[in-house]
Write an enzyme that holds these catalytic residues in place. Structure first.
Site, PDB file in Angstrom:
ATOM      1  N   GLU A   1       0.888  -1.171   0.000  1.00 35.93           N
ATOM      2  CA  GLU A   1       0.000   0.000   0.000  1.00 35.93           C
ATOM      3  C   GLU A   1       0.918   1.210   0.000  1.00 35.93           C
ATOM      4  O   GLU A   1       1.568   1.494   1.015  1.00 35.93           O
ATOM      5  CB  GLU A   1      -0.893   0.011   1.253  1.00 35.93           C
ATOM      6  CG  GLU A   1      -1.832  -1.173   1.373  1.00 35.93           C
ATOM      7  CD  GLU A   1      -2.946  -1.166   0.348  1.00 35.93           C
ATOM      8  OE1 GLU A   1      -3.107  -0.166  -0.382  1.00 35.93           O
ATOM      9  OE2 GLU A   1      -3.653  -2.178   0.259  1.00 35.93           O
TER      10      GLU A   1
ATOM     11  N   GLU B   1       4.023  13.384  -4.040  1.00 42.69           N
ATOM     12  CA  GLU B   1       3.227  13.231  -2.827  1.00 42.69           C
ATOM     13  C   GLU B   1       3.888  14.076  -1.733  1.00 42.69           C
ATOM     14  O   GLU B   1       5.034  13.830  -1.353  1.00 42.69           O
ATOM     15  CB  GLU B   1       3.209  11.765  -2.405  1.00 42.69           C
ATOM     16  CG  GLU B   1       2.345  11.558  -1.194  1.00 42.69           C
ATOM     17  CD  GLU B   1       2.323  10.128  -0.707  1.00 42.69           C
ATOM     18  OE1 GLU B   1       3.400   9.532  -0.550  1.00 42.69           O
ATOM     19  OE2 GLU B   1       1.223   9.616  -0.472  1.00 42.69           O
TER      20      GLU B   1
HETATM   21  P1  NAP Z   1       8.435   4.822   4.451  1.00 43.36           P
HETATM   22  O1  NAP Z   1       9.566   5.714   4.634  1.00 43.36           O
HETATM   23  O2  NAP Z   1       8.293   4.092   3.171  1.00 43.36           O
HETATM   24  O3  NAP Z   1       8.475   3.772   5.659  1.00 43.36           O
HETATM   25  C1  NAP Z   1       7.445   2.834   5.880  1.00 43.36           C
HETATM   26  C2  NAP Z   1       7.951   1.750   6.809  1.00 43.36           C
HETATM   27  O4  NAP Z   1       8.971   1.008   6.140  1.00 43.36           O
HETATM   28  C3  NAP Z   1       8.593   2.269   8.086  1.00 43.36           C
HETATM   29  O5  NAP Z   1       8.320   1.381   9.144  1.00 43.36           O
HETATM   30  C4  NAP Z   1      10.066   2.236   7.736  1.00 43.36           C
HETATM   31  O6  NAP Z   1      10.903   2.227   8.867  1.00 43.36           O
HETATM   32  C5  NAP Z   1      10.122   0.942   6.956  1.00 43.36           C
HETATM   33  N1  NAP Z   1      11.293   0.762   6.098  1.00 43.36           N
HETATM   34  C6  NAP Z   1      12.136   1.680   5.589  1.00 43.36           C
HETATM   35  N2  NAP Z   1      13.103   1.082   4.873  1.00 43.36           N
HETATM   36  C7  NAP Z   1      12.873  -0.248   4.914  1.00 43.36           C
HETATM   37  C8  NAP Z   1      13.524  -1.392   4.378  1.00 43.36           C
HETATM   38  N3  NAP Z   1      14.618  -1.307   3.626  1.00 43.36           N
HETATM   39  N4  NAP Z   1      13.002  -2.611   4.632  1.00 43.36           N
HETATM   40  C9  NAP Z   1      11.883  -2.748   5.365  1.00 43.36           C
HETATM   41  N5  NAP Z   1      11.244  -1.701   5.937  1.00 43.36           N
HETATM   42  C10 NAP Z   1      11.714  -0.465   5.700  1.00 43.36           C
HETATM   43  O7  NAP Z   1       7.054   5.581   4.686  1.00 43.36           O
HETATM   44  P2  NAP Z   1       6.724   6.590   5.863  1.00 43.36           P
HETATM   45  O8  NAP Z   1       7.629   7.773   5.654  1.00 43.36           O
HETATM   46  O9  NAP Z   1       6.735   5.910   7.159  1.00 43.36           O
HETATM   47  O10 NAP Z   1       5.190   6.914   5.561  1.00 43.36           O
HETATM   48  C11 NAP Z   1       4.760   7.758   4.560  1.00 43.36           C
HETATM   49  C12 NAP Z   1       4.441   7.002   3.286  1.00 43.36           C
HETATM   50  O11 NAP Z   1       3.499   5.971   3.507  1.00 43.36           O
HETATM   51  C13 NAP Z   1       3.785   7.889   2.262  1.00 43.36           C
HETATM   52  O12 NAP Z   1       4.428   7.743   1.019  1.00 43.36           O
HETATM   53  C14 NAP Z   1       2.365   7.378   2.162  1.00 43.36           C
HETATM   54  O13 NAP Z   1       1.725   7.551   0.950  1.00 43.36           O
HETATM   55  C15 NAP Z   1       2.503   5.963   2.479  1.00 43.36           C
HETATM   56  N6  NAP Z   1       1.225   5.469   2.983  1.00 43.36           N
HETATM   57  C16 NAP Z   1       0.449   4.682   2.169  1.00 43.36           C
HETATM   58  C17 NAP Z   1      -0.776   4.220   2.613  1.00 43.36           C
HETATM   59  C18 NAP Z   1      -1.657   3.351   1.776  1.00 43.36           C
HETATM   60  O14 NAP Z   1      -2.544   2.742   2.326  1.00 43.36           O
HETATM   61  N7  NAP Z   1      -1.456   3.248   0.501  1.00 43.36           N
HETATM   62  C19 NAP Z   1      -1.201   4.544   3.889  1.00 43.36           C
HETATM   63  C20 NAP Z   1      -0.397   5.359   4.663  1.00 43.36           C
HETATM   64  C21 NAP Z   1       0.821   5.792   4.203  1.00 43.36           C
HETATM   65  P3  NAP Z   1      11.487   3.610   9.453  1.00 43.36           P
HETATM   66  O15 NAP Z   1      10.356   4.307  10.102  1.00 43.36           O
HETATM   67  O16 NAP Z   1      12.521   3.185  10.412  1.00 43.36           O
HETATM   68  O17 NAP Z   1      12.041   4.368   8.275  1.00 43.36           O
END
Ligand code: NAP
Ligand code: MG
Length: 491
Positions: free
Chosen positions: A252, A385
């Site tokens: 997602e 975004e």
């Molecule tokens: P993110 O930077 O992609 O991180 C998401 C999760 O992945 C965090 O727990 C992060 O840990 C972890 N992560 C990072 N690198 C990883 C790796 N190499 N392997 C496994 N896990 C890893 O996203 P975010 O900044 O937390 O959230 C914002 C994003 O989420 C936005 O782009 C938004 O659109 C998306 N989002 C999508 C939905 C949907 O339903 N489509 C809903 C909500 C949010 P860390 O926190 O330690 O970096």
């Protein structure tokens, strides 16, 4: 600071423990910039322990009857509902969002999701097929094994329960990695699982860095399925890693939702819904309306009402009940939103309202609800975004033009359509390339409905019956009931 600092461990095999390395980190409250909690920081060896516990637990949990699993999920929902005020408060303290949103959406909708999937646990029926007089085939639906759940910071509880509830209902065990910024609420929930008597090892939580704990988790050979919510960029890497073990994966990812308001729209309702569309959860919302497309004939009228209402959104201390908009989640997010705003201006946008931290706040990552006009569809703020409270407004003349702008994005998560003409509503709904649409309303994703993006917004669905399919493998069992096996070899 030591006295008030909350402490959170890793949650492995039914117990809260320190990380093996003893490493911890401090999370601040983004609304006050004061230290909030000290959290154990998981590493690869902690992930290994959690997966080991989940593997042992799977052998039992996958044999617990569906009706017993349903009872556990109901019990967890009841416990969470009973603790909704304290869990909502910690959710607010770690995210900066208003406590009303924490209680109603993060906790309330999580409870609803658990109730929905508790019911689903007893309805995982396979099929039976009469293939010929000599053969019957039945399908069995079996849990895929250990699920790895990777959660972002914007809805640290709700997005967890969209995964936890169907996984438990299906008979899977779980290792969850929360976002570094928001581990507190889900560790609080883990404590409730112990209170509910959920068997040890069924649910495990490993706070820690994505690049370390997250990566170790998705690489682990014993993981059967990865459910990831986060950015498209990180999602691409997750998919690549999953390919090494041919693991099931659902993603997602990001969004850039358009909302199309036609000239026959009910303006007052549309303005109201678009306030929530753009600024709910400080705009840190993957389905946030970030491209507001207004028909030229209603453009001025709509905007004068809209801007008037946007300016009245009550920003304030997120722990106060009347607060309607809180702070962004972190300094990094604040700076990112701020630089997107500057880029918007640089590329020719004009500011209708907002644009920075309101003067009444001397601390905290508060960013006003911001509306930009004169935004070209190709501008950075119309394409990237932003994940913050910035809405770009664009006029359109024809239905075709509106659809063309709406679809001119790499994303395809959500969108809105406002018209009183049923034919136009349905035609537009068919033409917009996104997985989740609202007509004459906006916002609210309900457990009964399949949710997931088109294009680079993701693959696979969460919620609804499709949401539990992600945690099940289908096994076909062919049964011969004829008199004699036909002879293939004649010799
Ligand atoms: P993110 O930077 O992609 O991180 C998401 C999760 O992945 C965090 O727990 C992060 O840990 C972890 N992560 C990072 N690198 C990883 C790796 N190499 N392997 C496994 N896990 C890893 O996203 P975010 O900044 O937390 O959230 C914002 C994003 O989420 C936005 O782009 C938004 O659109 C998306 N989002 C999508 C939905 C949907 O339903 N489509 C809903 C909500 C949010 P860390 O926190 O330690 O970096
Ligand atoms: Mg991130």
């Amino acid at each position: 600071m030591g006295d008030t600092l909350r402490k959170y461990g890793l949650f492995i095999n039914g117990k809260e423990v320190n990380s093996i390395s003893g490493k911890t980190y401090i999370r601040e409250n983004p609304a006050t910039e004061e230290p909030l909690a000290e959290i154990a920081e998981g590493q690869k060896e902690d992930v290994d322990n959690a997966v080991k516990a989940a593997k042992v637990a799977f052998e039992k949990w996958s044999h617990v009857s569906p009706s017993e699993r349903a009872k556990f999920i109901y019990r967890l929902a009841e416990l969470m509902d009973a603790r909704k005020n304290e869990i909502a408060l910690i959710n607010t303290l770690e995210t900066g969002k208003p406590v009303r949103e924490s209680r109603v959406v993060e906790v309330g909708a999580s409870v609803r999701t658990m109730e929905y999937y508790a019911g689903a646990a007893t309805k995982l029926n396979g099929e039976s097929m009469s293939i010929s007089d000599d053969q019957i085939t039945i399908t069995l639906r079996e849990p895929v094994g250990i699920a790895a759940h990777i959660i972002p910071w914007n809805f640290p509880l709700l997005l967890s329960f969209w995964k936890i509830a169907p996984a438990l209902a299906a008979g899977c065990t779980i290792v969850l990695k929360p976002a570094t910024d928001t581990p507190c609420g889900i560790v609080e929930f883990a404590r409730l699982t112990a209170e509910a008597g959920l068997p040890e090892g069924v649910f495990n939580v490993i706070p820690g860095k994505g690049s370390v704990a997250g990566q170790a988790l998705i690489e682990h050979p014993d993981i059967g399925k990865i459910a990831f919510t986060g950015s498209t960029e990180v999602g691409k890497g997750v998919m690549k890693t999953a390919s090494q073990g041919i693991k099931k994966v659902s993603l997602e990812l990001g969004g850039k939702a358009p909302c199309i308001v036609f000239d026959d729209a009910e303006i007052e309702d549309s303005v109201e819904a678009n306030l929530r569309g753009g600024f709910f959860n400080q705009g840190e919302n993957c389905t946030a309306v970030t491209r507001l497309l207004l028909h030229e004939d209603i453009y001025d009228n709509f905007l004068s009402h809209y801007i008037d209402r946007v300016k009245k959104i009550r920003m304030g201390n997120p722990t106060e009940e009347e607060t309607e908009m809180g702070s962004l989640v972190s300094k990094a997010q604040f700076q990112s939103v701020k630089s997107y705003f500057a880029k918007g201006i640089e590329e020719g946008a004009s500011v209708l309202c907002g644009g920075g931290r309101p003067k009444q706040f001397s601390k905290g990552y508060f960013f006003e609800p911001t509306v930009l006009a004169d935004v070209k569809p190709s501008a950075t703020v119309a394409c990237d975004e932003i994940f913050g409270p910035i809405v770009a407004v664009m006029p359109f003349k024809t239905e075709e033009e509106a659809i063309q702008i709406a679809n001119d994005t790499i994303y395809g998560l959500a969108g809105g359509i406002w018209t009183q003409n049923l034919k136009r509503a349905l035609k537009t709904a068919k033409a917009v390339k996104a997985g989740y649409l609202w007509v004459n309303t906006y916002g609210g994703i309900i457990p009964e409905t399949p949710y997931g993006g088109f294009k680079q917004s993701g693959i696979g669905k969460e919620l609804g019956s499709e949401g539990i399919d992600q945690y099940l493998d289908t096994k076909a069992v062919n049964i011969f009931i004829g008199d004699k096996i036909p002879r293939w070899y004649k010799g």
